[in-house]
Every structure is written in C-alpha cells, then in structure tokens.
Design an enzyme around this catalytic site. Structure first.
Site, PDB file in Angstrom:
ATOM      1  CE  LYS A   5      40.457  45.373  32.162  1.00  0.00           C
ATOM      2  NZ  LYS A   5      41.366  45.998  33.120  1.00  0.00           N
ATOM      3  CG  ASP A  10      44.392  44.546  35.495  1.00  0.00           C
ATOM      4  OD1 ASP A  10      45.247  44.556  34.589  1.00  0.00           O
ATOM      5  OD2 ASP A  10      43.186  44.777  35.283  1.00  0.00           O
TER       6      ASP A  10
END
Ligand code: ATR
Length: 277
Positions: A65, A101
């Site tokens: 990520k 997110d």
C-alpha cells in the site's frame, strides 16, 4: 471485457475477490476480478504486467500500500494524505492511485447511524497504525472539531498528530489516560488490533461515555467485539468493521466497471459465509 485484481503477498485470504465477483455477477458485468500474488521485490514488474495485460485497475493490499505510491502517475487527495494507495485505476497506461479507506470508514457510519453529523464533533481514535491514518483523515475531512489520538506507543500518536495538525485539530492522549476525557467524546473508534481474533480484547471502560455517542470498531473478525458488546449494553450506537471493508470497495468497483454497487444485508451475509470464492 474489464479486468481488475487485488495485488498483495500473501493474497489467498483477501476477501476482495469474493466481494467484487459478487457484484460482477449481480450486475451482469462482462468483467473479471482475481487475486494476483506479487512479491515486494517484484512490485514494479508485476504492476507493469497488469498494464500490459490490459487491466482496468486493481486493489492494493499488504505489503504494497505504501510502496506503490512512488509508482503511480497521479494520486488523489486521500491517498496523498493517508500516504497509502488501496485502489489503482489504469487509464491509457497511466496509473491513478486512490485511497478509498477513509470513504469506506465514513460511509459505513453514515449508513448505520442515519442522523450522524460529524461537523464540530470530538472523536477519540485508539491506535496509530495504517488503519488509524485512514480513519483520522476521514474524520478531519468531515470537519470534526478535534481528533484525539491515543496509542500504546505514544510517539506514534504524537507523530500522527503533528502530521495531520495542518488538516485539522489533533490532540494526543496517553494510553493510560484514554478514559479520562471520555465524557467529552462524540465518537470512539478502535483501530488497534485489540479485539481481533487471536489478539487480547480491548479493555476500555465506557461508563462515562455519553449515550448519544457512537462507538466504532474497525475489527470485523469477530463481528461483535467486546468493545461493541459493551457499547450496546450501555445503549450506545455500535458500528462494526465489516461495513468499512464493503464500502471501501464501492468507489473502486465504480471506477473500473462504471456501476455504483450496493452494499446490502444479503452481501454482508454472503461475505460472512464460508466458500463462494
Ligand atoms: P493497521 O495497519 O491495521 O493499523 P498496524 O499498523 O500494525 O496495523 O497498527 C496496529 C495498532 O494496534 C497500533 O496502534 C498498535 O500499537 P503500537 O503502535 O503501540 O504498536 C496497536 N496494538 C497492537 N497490539 C496492541 C496491544 N497489545 N496493546 C495496545 N495496542 C496494540
């Protein structure tokens, strides 16, 4: 046919294929979504392979990520602030890095607490890891008044507070004192690993919390953590972490397949069921 994937290592346990394949089938889309294992030392090559094979985009999970950030051509505001990319859209060979997110975190709360208004609220965030970053950015973007950060390792809480202070008001609370100002909090969010399967529970005394407050646990295994159980017993709204996982996938699916998919009770049930992948 639009092809999408999730990349990571290991990747076998990712729920993303089950989730996206459910929507592909539900909406009758001519598309695919698969898990692609890419090791850290092969990230650049692996991503190039996806571009060359005509993928429309991909999700990024552990451990890539952060490592993918320098590899994308453009980055959205959320990914830049969070410092991590979980979704990539490929357009004419160019990579747009996004982070959904924070959206998933906020949208999950909105769907479960219909009258919620984040503006001017005070939030207590437990934890200072990667998940906390997305939660803090989500809250600050919704214009909460203050995000209080508490973490076992206080230096990490302080570093996050310093980093995000330009975005909005951040305060550090020592881990041992996390219950002291609880009566002032409108939101309490657990982003630590405590309460997760194979971890000890989070011991947190909710007795001074206002009954109007909302307690969120981003853990979804188990679905009902000790924290959420105690919140419910107190009559406080309790939001579990499964919705965050489901809602973070919505903007990604929409970007790749041009349909905004729905998060339904049936989908929740299906994701929690065994098999289907
Ligand atoms: P994630 O990406 O899911 O946020 P992470 O970056 O590993 O995962 O962060 C885990 C968080 O859980 C951290 O805030 C960690 O606290 P430390 O920074 O002090 O390590 C917290 N955590 C994990 N185990 C814990 C424990 N036993 N007690 C208190 N906090 C714990």
């Amino acid at each position: 046919m639009d092809k999408a994937a999730v990349i990571g290592c290991p990747i076998a346990h990712s729920l993303s294929p089950k989730l996206h394949q459910y929507w592909i089938e539900k909406y009758g889309i001519s598309g695919t979504y698969e898990a692609v294992e890419i090791k850290s030392d092969n990230l650049e090559e692996g991503v190039k392979g996806l571009i060359d094979h005509g993928y429309t985009g991909f999700n990024v999970t552990i451990p890539h990520k952060e490592a993918i950030v320098p590899l994308v051509d453009d980055i959205d505001d959320f990914a830049r602030l969070i410092g991590a990319v979980n979704t990539v859209v490929i357009n004419n060979g160019k990579l747009l890095g996004k982070n959904t997110d924070a959206y998933g975190f906020i949208e999950n709360i909105r769907q479960q607490v219909h009258d919620i208004d984040f503006v001017g609220k005070k939030a207590l965030v437990l934890g200072a890891g990667g998940a906390a970053r997305a939660v803090i950015v989500g809250l600050l973007k919704e214009n909460v008044a203050t995000v209080c950060i508490t973490n076992r390792t206080i230096e990490k809480a302080q570093a996050l507070a310093n980093e995000f202070q330009p975005v909005g008001e951040c305060e550090v609370i020592p881990w041992e004192e996390k219950e002291v100002k609880l009566q002032e909090m409108d939101l309490v969010i657990n982003t630590t690993s405590l309460g997760m399967d194979h971890f000890p529970p989070l011991d947190f005394n909710l007795s001074s919390l206002s009954e109007k407050a909302v307690v969120v646990d981003i853990v979804y295994k188990p679905l009902e953590t000790k924290l959420l159980k105690e919140a419910k017993e107190k009559g406080v709204k309790a939001v579990d972490g499964l919705g965050m996982l489901l809602y973070q996938a919505v903007p990604a699916f929409e970007a790749w397949f041009n349909i905004k998919p729905e998060v339904t009770p049936e989908l929740r049930k299906y994701i929690l069921s065994e098999g289907g992948r």
